[in-house]
Each structure stands twice: as structure tokens, then as C-alpha cells.
Design an enzyme around this catalytic site. Structure first.
Site, mmCIF file in Angstrom:
data_model
loop_
_atom_site.group_PDB
_atom_site.id
_atom_site.type_symbol
_atom_site.label_atom_id
_atom_site.label_comp_id
_atom_site.label_asym_id
_atom_site.label_seq_id
_atom_site.Cartn_x
_atom_site.Cartn_y
_atom_site.Cartn_z
ATOM 1 N N ARG A 38 42.043 27.531 4.309
ATOM 2 C CA ARG A 38 40.741 26.938 3.946
ATOM 3 C C ARG A 38 40.838 25.412 3.834
ATOM 4 O O ARG A 38 39.899 24.705 4.193
ATOM 5 C CB ARG A 38 40.220 27.543 2.644
ATOM 6 C CG ARG A 38 39.538 28.873 2.881
ATOM 7 C CD ARG A 38 38.872 29.418 1.636
ATOM 8 N NE ARG A 38 38.077 30.586 1.981
ATOM 9 C CZ ARG A 38 37.637 31.476 1.121
ATOM 10 N NH1 ARG A 38 37.900 31.341 -0.164
ATOM 11 N NH2 ARG A 38 36.915 32.500 1.519
ATOM 12 N N LYS A 199 37.221 42.611 -4.265
ATOM 13 C CA LYS A 199 35.903 42.190 -4.772
ATOM 14 C C LYS A 199 34.879 43.300 -4.518
ATOM 15 O O LYS A 199 33.958 43.138 -3.701
ATOM 16 C CB LYS A 199 35.454 40.903 -4.077
ATOM 17 C CG LYS A 199 36.196 39.659 -4.555
ATOM 18 C CD LYS A 199 35.606 38.431 -3.873
ATOM 19 C CE LYS A 199 36.287 37.160 -4.310
ATOM 20 N NZ LYS A 199 35.881 36.012 -3.482
ATOM 21 N N GLY A 356 39.180 34.815 2.502
ATOM 22 C CA GLY A 356 40.310 33.981 2.077
ATOM 23 C C GLY A 356 41.609 34.776 2.065
ATOM 24 O O GLY A 356 42.630 34.340 2.617
ATOM 25 N N GLY A 379 32.711 37.229 1.739
ATOM 26 C CA GLY A 379 31.355 37.735 1.453
ATOM 27 C C GLY A 379 30.328 37.155 2.413
ATOM 28 O O GLY A 379 29.448 37.878 2.914
HETATM 29 N N1 LIG Z 1 44.724 49.034 -3.717
HETATM 30 C C1 LIG Z 1 44.635 47.804 -4.246
HETATM 31 N N2 LIG Z 1 44.823 47.621 -5.573
HETATM 32 C C2 LIG Z 1 44.740 46.385 -6.113
HETATM 33 N N3 LIG Z 1 44.450 45.267 -5.416
HETATM 34 C C3 LIG Z 1 44.243 45.401 -4.099
HETATM 35 C C4 LIG Z 1 44.328 46.662 -3.436
HETATM 36 N N4 LIG Z 1 44.075 46.468 -2.131
HETATM 37 C C5 LIG Z 1 43.851 45.158 -1.975
HETATM 38 N N5 LIG Z 1 43.951 44.503 -3.141
HETATM 39 C C6 LIG Z 1 43.792 43.058 -3.383
HETATM 40 O O1 LIG Z 1 42.607 42.588 -2.804
HETATM 41 C C7 LIG Z 1 42.699 41.160 -2.781
HETATM 42 C C8 LIG Z 1 41.843 40.622 -1.661
HETATM 43 O O2 LIG Z 1 40.505 41.038 -1.821
HETATM 44 P P1 LIG Z 1 39.210 40.133 -1.501
HETATM 45 O O3 LIG Z 1 38.041 41.025 -1.557
HETATM 46 O O4 LIG Z 1 39.223 38.929 -2.396
HETATM 47 O O5 LIG Z 1 39.537 39.675 0.006
HETATM 48 P P2 LIG Z 1 38.872 38.579 0.949
HETATM 49 O O6 LIG Z 1 37.505 38.998 1.290
HETATM 50 O O7 LIG Z 1 39.812 38.344 2.061
HETATM 51 O O8 LIG Z 1 38.788 37.253 0.107
HETATM 52 P P3 LIG Z 1 37.484 36.391 -0.327
HETATM 53 O O9 LIG Z 1 36.355 37.338 -0.603
HETATM 54 O O10 LIG Z 1 38.034 35.751 -1.565
HETATM 55 O O11 LIG Z 1 37.223 35.472 0.778
HETATM 56 C C9 LIG Z 1 44.176 40.862 -2.591
HETATM 57 O O12 LIG Z 1 44.589 40.017 -3.649
HETATM 58 C C10 LIG Z 1 44.853 42.237 -2.696
HETATM 59 O O13 LIG Z 1 46.038 42.236 -3.486
HETATM 60 O O1 LIG Z 2 36.172 33.293 -1.695
HETATM 61 C C1 LIG Z 2 35.008 33.336 -1.259
HETATM 62 O O2 LIG Z 2 34.583 34.288 -0.559
HETATM 63 C C2 LIG Z 2 34.113 32.142 -1.487
HETATM 64 O O3 LIG Z 2 34.832 31.046 -1.958
HETATM 65 C C3 LIG Z 2 32.990 32.488 -2.423
HETATM 66 O O4 LIG Z 2 33.497 32.865 -3.684
HETATM 67 P P1 LIG Z 2 32.620 33.791 -4.648
HETATM 68 O O5 LIG Z 2 32.634 35.172 -4.036
HETATM 69 O O6 LIG Z 2 33.307 33.734 -5.979
HETATM 70 O O7 LIG Z 2 31.230 33.224 -4.690
#
Ligand SMILES: Nc1ncnc2c1ncn2[C@@H]1O[C@H](COP(=O)(O)OP(=O)(O)OP(=O)(O)O)[C@@H](O)[C@H]1O
Ligand SMILES: O=C(O)[C@H](O)COP(=O)(O)O
Length: 398
Positions: A38, A199, A356, A379
Site C-alpha cells: 500500500r 473482517k 491489504g 472491502g
Molecule cells: N481461520 C482463521 N482464523 C483466524 N484468523 C483468520 C483465519 N483465516 C484468516 N484469518 C485472518 O484474516 C486476516 C485477513 O483478513 P481481512 O478480511 O482483513 O483481509 P483483506 O481483505 O485482505 O484485508 P483488508 O480488508 O484489510 O484490505 C489475516 O490476518 C488472517 O490471519
Molecule cells: O483495509 C482496508 O480495507 C481499508 O483501509 C479500509 O479500512 P476499514 O475497513 O477499516 O474502513
């Protein structure tokens, strides 16, 4: 870029105070940034403006502070990481509004770069409070949004500012929109989506519409646990949002109506501790011990996922399949990532991934460069996929 004002449309930026919204919400472990993607993506806009003699003032959020300033969510360490990637100094102001921020901006010389403290330390940020927007606006003459990955939020720094200052899309915002349109504007079928990660509450609603757009939805990570629990499977101590069971059930019904296959794990790798090298075993998904948590999907599930990737012409991926940061729970994510990358290289798959942590996971697997396109957005990427207008993008339209 048609429909948007970009950096090409700003004349004479030298000496101007330019507020640039960037996304520096990067993965951090033990105080160190573990994935620089990023930060690397915002370099072109910052360097271009600084080279042209602008005073570049960076606005960003970090994490989700619940109750005002939280020392562990300060952007201070990120300023140092940004300076290193940028190859030029980045000053830091301990506030993003008010006197401290104003003083820091007043002391800037042409070409300087300044990062302001976490915008979410102010409650008004997420409420898009016009009073806070005015405080931010007082710091700049021009506003640039280069944070596509935060554009699904209608916050002061992502939306409000574009209403009160001359507003433009930054180079990364421009590149993300162009690349997504090219890769996924008219996706070749069959389209499969892989959604995982942690998330759950902020992404689960997006699946309601996504199942109407894709032929199959593979669910892994923490997201899968929520669906499994909704179906009546005991997931023990796994990351799971039980209160979202009704939503998960509705999504499964919606998917059946739309003819979208839902692929849930049939086995899982379970452990009793969330740490690298924790003792673990692979169990059938209906045999998860009550005191254990699922940290990755198991070998049988990986095989199924890879078969779905083989059938797909287009793959959309957000969220890792397991806790990839801690070995050996990275296995499924790495296997699917390598499989998708190989199909892409063979010209058989258009693969677009976003998020991310997802980008960090693809870097960990060593295949980020082999995907058709890797977006920094999680998201925002899913909302864009759904066809939902993103407030931070809409407000920039000419
Ligand atoms: N089964 C699980 N138990 C706990 N944590 C998990 C599991 N599977 C994945 N994760 C965690 O999910 C996290 C990533 O999820 P996230 O939804 O934030 O991903 P992303 O969409 O790539 O990131 P962002 O939304 O921040 O851009 C990682 O830190 C990972 O360790
Ligand atoms: O990590 C992300 O997807 C963006 O930085 C937005 O973060 P947020 O889901 O906390 O709004």
C-alpha cells in the site's frame, strides 16, 4: 481518465498545500510493517506532487480506533516506513486537525511531505462531520484522493473534503479504477470468487449481491466459520460471528436462487493456540474439538478449491483462506495462490485479487506479480465488484 479530474488537470501546483488522502492501513507485526504494497502504491502521486514543488500533506487512517486516540494505532511508525519507501523525508504531525496540524503545515517548504496523525482519532471522521471536514480543509488548497481502498467509506477525509476543496483523483486511484474496469468490467464466465479473511461483519453483507454476479463462491478463513456455524456445525473456539447466522443463511438461500454454488470447507486444520508452529491436526469439519480453533482449511478442501479454479475463466479473490501469517496455517492460501497464478500464466485465467492482507498473502506465496491484477483494496474492491457506487469515487466524478 474519462469522467474524472486527475493530476493532469491541476495547473501550477508549485507552492500549493495539497491534501492527499492515502491508505496507509498496512499490516504490522511487532511494530514493523510486514507488507509495503500500500505504501509503494502511493509513491507515484506523492513523488509527482513533491517534484512539482507542492507541499504534500498526507491524510490517512490506521486500524479502527473505538474511542479517540489510541497510542497503538498511531501513524508515527508508518511515517518512517513511508519515508524509506519514498526515498525522501516524511515529517509527522501528532494531530490531523487543529493547532498542532496547522503549525506543522505552516512550517512546510515547497516539496516537503508531511503525514498527519490517524484521522479516525476524531469521532467526526467516520460520521463525515462537516465541522471536521472544515478543519481538514483549512490545512489545504487542493484535495487529492489516492485511496481507492478506503473509497467505500463516506468519511470526512474520503468524501467530505471533495465537496469543499477542488478535488482530483490521484495516480493510484486512477490506476485501480482503470485496471479493475479492464479486468472485471465484463468478466468472462465462469466467474468464481474466493472470500476469506477476518473482517466478517464488514464484508458479509457484500456477499448477498456478489452471489448474484458469480457462478461459484468459495468461502474460507474466518468468514467460513460464520457460515459453518449458521449451518449448525460446531466450530469450537474458531473466529466466528455467531450473531451473523441469519445473514449467512439468507446469503446461502440467495445463492441457491441465483444458481451460484457455495463451497464451504469440508475439513480444517485446528490448533489450540494462535501462534506459529502450534500443535495442529486436520479434522473433518464436523469433528472440530470444542477447545480448538480452525486456523486453515484442510487438504481435501484445498483440492476442491483448486478444482474450482481449474473450471473458472475469471477469479476474484478477497481474504486469505487461513491465518497465513503464522506457519503452517498458510498452506491453503499459498496452494490456491500458486494454482491460480499458474493458470493465469498459462493464459487460462483472469485473476484479480484485492485486500491489504490478501496482497500480503500473495507476496508471501511469491505470486503477486503473476496475477492479472492485484488491487490494494479489500472491502472497496468487493463493493466495486457488486456494482455499488463508492462514495469516495462518486464525489470525484466531473
Ligand atoms: N481461520 C482463521 N482464523 C483466524 N484468523 C483468520 C483465519 N483465516 C484468516 N484469518 C485472518 O484474516 C486476516 C485477513 O483478513 P481481512 O478480511 O482483513 O483481509 P483483506 O481483505 O485482505 O484485508 P483488508 O480488508 O484489510 O484490505 C489475516 O490476518 C488472517 O490471519
Ligand atoms: O483495509 C482496508 O480495507 C481499508 O483501509 C479500509 O479500512 P476499514 O475497513 O477499516 O474502513
Amino acid at each position: 481518465m474519462a469522467g474524472f479530474k486527475t493530476l493532469d488537470d491541476i495547473s501550477d501546483v508549485g507552492g500549493k498545500r495539497v491534501l492527499v488522502r492515502v491508505d496507509l492501513n498496512v499490516p504490522v507485526a511487532n511494530g514493523k510493517v510486514t507488507d509495503l504494497t500500500r505504501i509503494e502504491r502511493v509513491v507515484p502521486t506523492i513523488s509527482e506532487l513533491s517534484d512539482k514543488g507542492a507541499k504534500v500533506i498526507l491524510l490517512a487512517h490506521f486500524g479502527r480506533p473505538k474511542d479517540g486516540p489510541a497510542p497503538d494505532l498511531s501513524l508515527r511508525p508508518i511515517a518512517a516506513a513511508t519515508a524509506e519507501v519514498l526515498g525522501r523525508p516524511v515529517a509527522f504531525a501528532a494531530d490531523c486537525a487543529g493547532e498542532k496540524a496547522e503549525l506543522a503545515v505552516a512550517g512546510m517548504r515547497n516539496g516537503d511531505v508531511l503525514l498527519l496523525e490517524n484521522t479516525r482519532f476524531y469521532k467526526g471522521e467516520e460520521k463525515n462531520d462537516p465541522a471536521l471536514t472544515e478543519q481538514f480543509a483549512a490545512l489545504g488548497d487542493v484535495y487529492i484522493n489516492d485511496a481507492f481502498s478506503a473509497a467505500h467509506r463516506a468519511h470526512c477525509s474520503t468524501e467530505g473534503l471533495a465537496r469543499v476543496l477542488p478535488a482530483y483523483a490521484g495516480r493510484t486511484m486512477q490506476a485501480e479504477l482503470e485496471a479493475l474496469e479492464k479486468g472485471l468490467g465484463a468478466p468472462v464466465k465462469p466467474v468464481i470468487a474466493i472470500v476469506g479473511g477476518a473482517k466478517v461483519s464488514s464484508k458479509i453483507d457484500l456477499l448477498m449481491n456478489l452471489v448474484k454476479k458469480v457462478d461459484a463462491l468459495v468461502i474460507g478463513g474466518g468468514m467460513a466459520n460464520t457460515f459453518l456455524a449458521a449451518r449448525g456445525t460446531d466450530v469450537g473456539k474458531s473466529l466466528c460471528e455467531h450473531d451473523l447466522a441469519t445473514t449467512a443463511k439468507q446469503i446461502m438461500i440467495e445463492a441457491a436462487t441465483a444458481g451460484c454454488a457455495i463451497i464451504l470447507p469440508v475439513d480444517g486444520v485446528v490448533a489450540r493456540e494462535f501462534k506459529a508452529g502450534a500443535a495442529n491436526e486436520t479434522v473433518a469439519i464436523d469433528k472440530v474439538p470444542g477447545d480448538a480453533m480452525i486456523l486453515d482449511v484442510g487438504a481435501k478442501t484445498i483440492e476442491t478449491i483448486n478444482q474450482w479454479i481449474d473450471r473458472a475463466a475469471t477469479l476474484v479473490w478477497n481474504g486469505p483462506l487461513g491465518a497465513f501469517e503464522i506457519e503452517p496455517f498458510d498452506k491453503a492460501t499459498v496452494s490456491a495462490a500458486k494454482h491460480a497464478a499458474a493458470r493465469t500464466k498459462a493464459g487460462k485465467l483472469v485473476s484479480v485479487a484485492g485486500g491489504g492482507d490478501t496482497v500480503a498473502a500473495l507476496n508471501h506465496a511469491g505470486v503477486a506479480d503473476d496475477f492479472t491484477y492485484v488491487s490494494t483494496a479489500g472491502g472497496a474492491f468487493l463493493e466495486w465488484m457488486e456494482g455499488k457506487p463508492l462514495p469516495g469515487v462518486e464525489v470525484l466524478k466531473k
